[in-house]
Scaffold this motif. Structure first.
Motif, short mmCIF file in Angstrom:
data_model
loop_
_atom_site.label_atom_id
_atom_site.label_comp_id
_atom_site.label_asym_id
_atom_site.label_seq_id
_atom_site.Cartn_x
_atom_site.Cartn_y
_atom_site.Cartn_z
N THR A 11 0.71 6.39 69.79
CA THR A 11 1.71 7.45 69.72
C THR A 11 1.24 8.73 70.40
O THR A 11 2.02 9.63 70.64
CB THR A 11 2.06 7.78 68.25
N ILE A 20 5.19 6.50 74.58
CA ILE A 20 5.88 6.77 73.32
C ILE A 20 6.23 8.25 73.20
O ILE A 20 7.36 8.62 72.92
CB ILE A 20 5.01 6.32 72.12
N GLU A 75 6.50 1.11 59.06
CA GLU A 75 5.48 1.67 58.16
C GLU A 75 4.81 2.89 58.78
O GLU A 75 4.29 2.84 59.90
CB GLU A 75 4.43 0.61 57.83
N LEU A 76 4.81 3.99 58.06
CA LEU A 76 4.24 5.22 58.58
C LEU A 76 2.72 5.18 58.48
O LEU A 76 2.16 4.69 57.50
CB LEU A 76 4.77 6.43 57.81
N VAL A 77 2.06 5.69 59.52
CA VAL A 77 0.60 5.72 59.53
C VAL A 77 0.05 7.14 59.67
O VAL A 77 -1.15 7.36 59.56
CB VAL A 77 0.02 4.84 60.66
N HIS A 78 0.95 8.09 59.90
CA HIS A 78 0.46 9.47 60.06
C HIS A 78 1.56 10.47 59.73
O HIS A 78 2.72 10.26 60.07
CB HIS A 78 -0.03 9.70 61.49
N GLU A 129 4.61 9.41 62.10
CA GLU A 129 4.36 8.37 63.10
C GLU A 129 4.22 7.01 62.45
O GLU A 129 3.60 6.87 61.40
CB GLU A 129 3.03 8.63 63.84
N SER A 130 4.78 6.00 63.13
CA SER A 130 4.40 4.61 62.86
C SER A 130 3.52 4.19 64.03
O SER A 130 3.12 5.02 64.84
CB SER A 130 5.66 3.74 62.77
N VAL A 131 3.19 2.90 64.14
CA VAL A 131 2.32 2.53 65.26
C VAL A 131 3.04 2.56 66.59
O VAL A 131 2.43 2.70 67.64
CB VAL A 131 1.66 1.13 65.08
N LYS A 132 4.37 2.44 66.57
CA LYS A 132 5.12 2.34 67.83
C LYS A 132 6.04 3.53 68.09
O LYS A 132 6.70 3.57 69.11
CB LYS A 132 6.00 1.07 67.82
N ALA A 133 6.14 4.45 67.14
CA ALA A 133 7.11 5.53 67.32
C ALA A 133 6.61 6.80 66.66
O ALA A 133 5.79 6.77 65.75
CB ALA A 133 8.45 5.12 66.72
N GLU A 181 2.35 5.84 53.99
CA GLU A 181 3.26 4.75 53.62
C GLU A 181 4.00 5.05 52.31
O GLU A 181 4.96 4.35 51.98
CB GLU A 181 2.51 3.41 53.51
N LYS A 208 -4.57 3.16 60.80
CA LYS A 208 -5.00 3.89 59.60
C LYS A 208 -6.51 3.97 59.48
O LYS A 208 -7.06 5.02 59.16
CB LYS A 208 -4.46 3.18 58.36
#
Lengths: 440, 131, 497
Positions: free
Chosen positions: A309, A314, B41-44, B64-68, B92, C469
């Motif tokens: 990201t 992205i 799933e949110l990672v940040h 952020e998720s891993v792709k968005a 999450e 993570k």
């Protein structure tokens, strides 16, 4: 010659499936006025044998048989045969960025190992998968520092590689950065002067060993930057890090540099790789690819591109950089070379360069070619006075088969008679004696 | 882990899939079930600083998720009183409980009249139907 | 598979270093390394085997079909690897005086001449290291050009369509411009009405990929050109898709003022797992004074580097650029000659053939002839069977293919972006199409098979959330005591031991 497979029958069958009468019809969306109505005006196609001959002729016009004492950022180090063997593995050579990790565990693990090696050498916490070269990673680091600190001044020491400084200055206006240079004093940078300049700066870039080959008091320079609350960024040579302290150990926020010394031929300047490593708190601001460890659906260890990201595909206009294609293959070459050396080999490589360079400096001095900065400790490179315009001295030495060094007058006023001499582990005592003779 | 789709009727909504729960002259803000589902799933969670001033319809942070990556759009203006540390530590939480433990910030309202411009549940459902 | 650090044993080493019979100077203690870096310790055979094993866990063009849209994964001729290693190239230092580099400079100059013919422009800089750096350099030239005209303060906006590669908006930000996005119309072209309202005297220029990332040639390109010309703005051509139009249509003739050429795409550079690349730019004469230094000058067959360019933007990379990339691309161009046109024709024929075979079973948002690539959508499979574009991509691996680009461009939901290039035999194209059609049937009949794919790779699907993570981005020696023994110890201080 051609690398195309389709037969006339293939083409006819394909056109029929598409439902058009000719290949030309496939281009009907291009306005007629924008079609190129003639054959490209380029030389006729060559067969492979003709191509080989043509390129051999071009290569033959370059002079590569003079004994090389030229450095100034790119060095004539030995590249082991295993490096070539690994780089010619088609599965690694002809793959692209590992977007699909299940197809790319080889490259992903190699990058993870490269990141580990760069962190070990620099003493930093995180490394990206490589940048274009030793100049562009400096601009990248400035962008990181600007966003991490909110400040818009960058300080660069004058004893930093001139091309690095030029690239930083070219990028700076777009980043909204002002660049300030701190002059060297007798070949090194004065920490007190650097501290003053660093007030209000986002970062301070210095080089260790510096462009003159001299060992800066790097811990004091880093401390001066930290005192001024500017991020210290060390521009270092991987090959020196078996003998010189790691920037992470003396308080640097980032360590960057040109990776060519490890694993890559000089190749008229590229492609090579730049490395960029940082403290862990900067990880979300780093440009470029980063590989991370994870597990697969069966619980087995594997590797993926991570923290994507940050990246342009992205985050688009808010990305940490526009970089996509990097220099993975060249960074892999560095990893293979470092793996062959191991800690002991890297240490010995540094020792040998220093021993040969010290011998060259002493012999040249004895022959009346005094060091420009006589009291300063150097690594594998040093500057000498030739007592005349350095280009003349260079020309005379070349006539004797020795490429004696880099004329410092190209970049530094008042050093018109100075030659920067680099000595790698490939040079021998006999070759150094020829250098002395050629310059005397 | 993931929660099931729901939209409480005691919240006010913003068409960018953010919600506000008004509590006197303060409000608690978060993102809707729809938003967390679209992101994955949110990672940040990049929160604003406590004490910062945020404006209606402008970004106060990111998730952020891993792709968005998504800007967090504030439905209301105000001063940040509190950031949900639980979401900073475990992003999450937003996926698990978007209206409860997954709240994002608490603000002091700068202009309580702004809430009349937000959507009620019925109006927000229309936004969802069009999405 | 173990990491190389986990294979390390103290005392082993892979390569020797010459040890001259000379004293080694002392490094001042405050500058000397205190702890040895934990590089791996292995003998040479183990090092070679380690990387050979890694290669077996990877897939390249040499392995099989790699239709990764937007990346132009074409065949990389092996002769080019031999040529780049010629001692006269590999052993040449970049700072030698020009008389020692005549062959290198001549090669660069000849490469520039071919690029000028292909792009229809007036001058070239080879310096940018990749397409994205070419973009940034081009935008720096915009600034320099308008600054020279006294309009830089006024012109702040760069127009970019929503189909653009992410590099375009990122380059806009890095160059200090502001982004003006413009929409795509129902045929996949720039929405000209939307554009008209967004271009004015504050516009510095346009960045456009044509054909676009949808694989479509913009049918309104003449109108678009006129809109930008009418306000004296500049036009930048993102050459990422040049493989569609080599010798067929030239960016300069379309009205563009700057073009970057992705040498690693159109002119075949092994992508090396992520790089290197090359991103030369070609420009119209009005921009030539601002090009990066040095510029190559041809004085009747003698070549030199010219640094004396008062209006230059400076340098964006060291030296003249990634020279080895130039050797390979020059060789590739010379092996095709004027046949570069046929190269593009076949690339477009291959793409249209695959599109014709697949468009009934996958969604197609813009039903037109494509150029060198096309974008399908798996939204029908997702809606009907819960199988998305990523599942299709993973299942393709089981059929022995590298997947296409997925989820890009963003304007197409569940996008599958397929670019065959000119390199492939019809049998390969057919086998890939057969696999795509089989997967569409599997999605209906055995969706679990597709969901759980791949089944045949060295690893199963990987947990990217966990990676993001935990952020393990280097080997953690401290958590692996066996390796700690091998590496984490006092530096051996005896010199030359």
């Amino acid at each position: 010659m051609s690398y195309l497979s389709l037969t006339a029958a293939d083409r006819d069958a394909m056109l029929a499936t598409i439902g058009v009468a000719s290949v030309d019809e496939l281009f009907r969306d291009i306005p007629p006025a924008m079609r190129y109505g003639r054959a490209l005006d380029v030389a006729p196609a060559l067969t492979e044998a003709e191509l080989q001959r043509h390129l051999e002729e071009l290569a033959g016009k370059n002079v590569v048989d003079e004994i090389c004492f030229l450095g100034a950022g790119i060095y004539d180090h030995y590249v082991p045969a295993v490096v070539d063997a690994v780089l010619q593995r088609g599965e690694l050579l002809t793959a692209y960025t590992p977007y699909q990790p299940e197809m790319s565990q080889g490259v992903l693990q190699a990058i993870f190992e490269y990141q580990t090696a760069v962190c070990e050498l620099t003493g930093m916490d995180v490394s990206n998968a490589s940048g274009y070269d030793g100049t562009t990673v400096a601009a990248d680091a400035c962008f990181v520092a600007k966003h991490a600190t909110g400040k818009s001044k960058i300080v660069v020491t004058e004893a930093t590689n001139p091309q690095v400084r030029q690239v930083v200055k070219t990028y700076a206006p777009g980043f909204g950065l002002e660049v300030v240079e701190v002059p060297h004093e007798g070949g090194t940078t004065d920490p007190a002067r650097l501290r003053d300049a660093a007030q209000g700066a986002a970062a301070v870039i210095f080089q260790q060993p510096n462009f003159f080959g001299i060992l800066e008091n790097a811990p004091e320079l880093a401390a001066a930057a930290n005192d001024a609350e500017a991020m210290p960024i060390a521009h270092v040579d991987l090959v020196s890090l078996g003998v010189l302290e790691a920037p992470g150990k003396y308080g640097c926020a980032m360590a960057i540099g040109e990776g060519q010394s490890a694993g890559n031929a000089m190749s008229y300047g590229g492609p090579h790789y730049g490395f960029l490593a940082a403290r862990s708190d900067l990880i979300r601001r780093l440009p470029g690819r980063i590989v991370g460890e994870t597990v697969d659906a069966a619980g087995d260890r594997g590797y993926v591109l991570t923290l994507q990201t940050r990246e342009q595909h992205i985050r688009r206009e808010k990305a940490t950089s526009n970089i996509t294609t990097n220099q993975t293959l060249l960074a892999l070459a560095g990893l293979v070379h470092l793996s062959l050396l191991g800690p002991r080999g890297l240490r010995e490589l540094g020792d040998t360069c220093m021993a040969l360079a010290a011998y060259a400096k002493e012999r040249l001095g004895a022959a009346g070619l005094e060091p420009v900065f006589s009291d300063k400790a150097t690594f594998k490179e040093f500057a000498i006075h030739t007592g005349r315009p350095a280009r003349d001295a260079l020309g005379d030495a070349r006539a004797k088969g020795v490429y004696a060094g880099y004329p410092l007058g190209r970049d530094y006023a008042g050093l018109d008679d100075a030659l920067l001499v680099a000595v790698t582990e490939k040079r021998t005592v006999e070759e150094i004696d020829r250098l002395v003779e050629a310059l005397s | 882990m993931a929660s099931s789709e729901s939209y409480p009727d005691d919240l006010l909504y913003h068409p960018e899939h953010d919600w506000a729960r008004i509590e006197g002259d303060e409000a608690v803000l978060g993102v809707t079930w729809y938003a967390q589902d679209a992101l994955g799933e949110l990672v940040h969670y990049e929160p604003p600083d406590v004490g910062a001033t945020i404006g209606k319809n402008s970004s106060y942070g990111e998730v952020e998720s891993v792709k968005a990556v998504s800007d967090l759009v504030s439905p209301l203006s105000g001063e940040v009183l509190e950031v949900n540390q639980k979401v900073v530590d475990a992003p999450e939480t937003v996926n698990e409980d978007p209206y409860g433990d997954g709240w994002l910030i608490r603000i002091r309202l700068a202009n309580p009249d702004e809430q009349t411009q937000l959507l009620d549940l019925e109006a927000y459902r229309k936004v969802l139907e069009e999405a | 598979m173990k990491l190389i650090f986990e294979k390390s044993q103290p005392g082993r080493r892979g390569i020797g270093v010459p040890k001259p019979d000379l004293p080694v100077p002392e490094v001042p203690s405050e500058l000397a390394r205190k702890e040895a870096p934990r590089l791996p310790e292995l003998a040479e055979p183990e090092v070679l085997r380690h990387f050979t094993e890694l290669s077996t866990r990877n897939f390249g063009i040499d392995t099989g079909f790699y239709p990764l849209g937007s990346c132009t994964m074409k065949y990389n001729p092996r002769i080019n690897e031999r040529l780049v290693g010629l001692p006269g190239f590999a052993g040449l230092h970049p700072l030698v005086e020009d008389d020692a580099a005549q062959g290198a400079l001549e090669l660069e100059w000849r490469l520039q001449e071919i690029l000028l013919e292909v792009t229809g422009l007036d001058a070239v800089s080879l310096q940018p290291a990749a397409g994205s750096q070419g973009e940034l350099t081009g935008l720096m030239l915009f600034h320099a050009y308008f600054r020279d005209k006294g309009e830089d303060e006024q012109r702040r906006k760069i127009v970019i369509p929503d189909t653009a590669h992410g590099t375009n908006p990122a380059s806009v930000t890095m160059s200090g411009y502001e982004l003006t996005p413009v929409k795509t119309d129902a045929r996949g072209n720039i929405d000209v009405e939307d554009l008209r309202g967004k271009v004015d005297e504050h516009t510095a220029g346009l960045m456009l990929t044509n054909p676009s990332t949808l694989g479509l040639f913009d049918e309104n390109i003449e109108e678009i050109r006129d809109i930008f010309r009418s306000v004296d703005a500049l036009m930048y051509y993102d050459g990422a898709n040049l493989n569609a139009v080599c010798g067929i249509s030239r960016p300069g003739d379309m009205g563009f003022d700057v073009v970057h050429i992705n040498l690693h795409k159109t002119f075949s550079q092994p992508h090396g797992g992520g790089g290197p690349g090359g991103g030369p730019i070609a420009v119209r004469d009005i921009l030539e004074p601002f090009l990066p230094v040095p510029v190559i000058v041809n004085d009747s067959g003698t070549f030199r580097l010219d640094y004396d360019r008062p209006k230059t933007i400076g340098k964006v990379r060291a030296f003249t650029g990634p020279f080895g990339v130039f050797v390979r691309s020059y060789a590739f161009m010379r092996s095709y000659g004027p046949g570069l046109r046929e190269m593009s024709e076949v690339a477009v024929l291959n793409a249209n053939y695959m599109l014709a075979r697949l468009k009934n079973d996958y969604d197609l948002l813009y039903d037109r002839l494509c150029m060198h690539e096309f974008v399908l959508s798996a939204r029908n499979l997702k809606k009907e069977h819960g199988v998305n574009a990523l599942d299709v991509a993973k299942r393709l691996m089981d059929y022995g293919f590298h997947p296409p680009t997925v989820y890009f461009p963003l304007v197409v939901p569940e996008a599958l972006m397929i670019e065959p290039t000119e390199s492939e035999a019809k049998e390969t194209l057919d086998a890939f199409c057969d696999a795509m059609l089989a997967i569409a049937r599997e999605a209906a009949d055995e969706p679990e098979l597709v969901h759980d794919a791949p089944h045949s790779r060295p690893v199963k699907r990987l947990d990217e959330v966990r990676a993001a993570k935990e952020q393990i981005v280097r080997f953690r020696f401290e958590e692996h005591p066996a390796e700690q023994r091998a590496g984490d110890r006092e530096l051996e201080l005896q010199k030359g031991a």
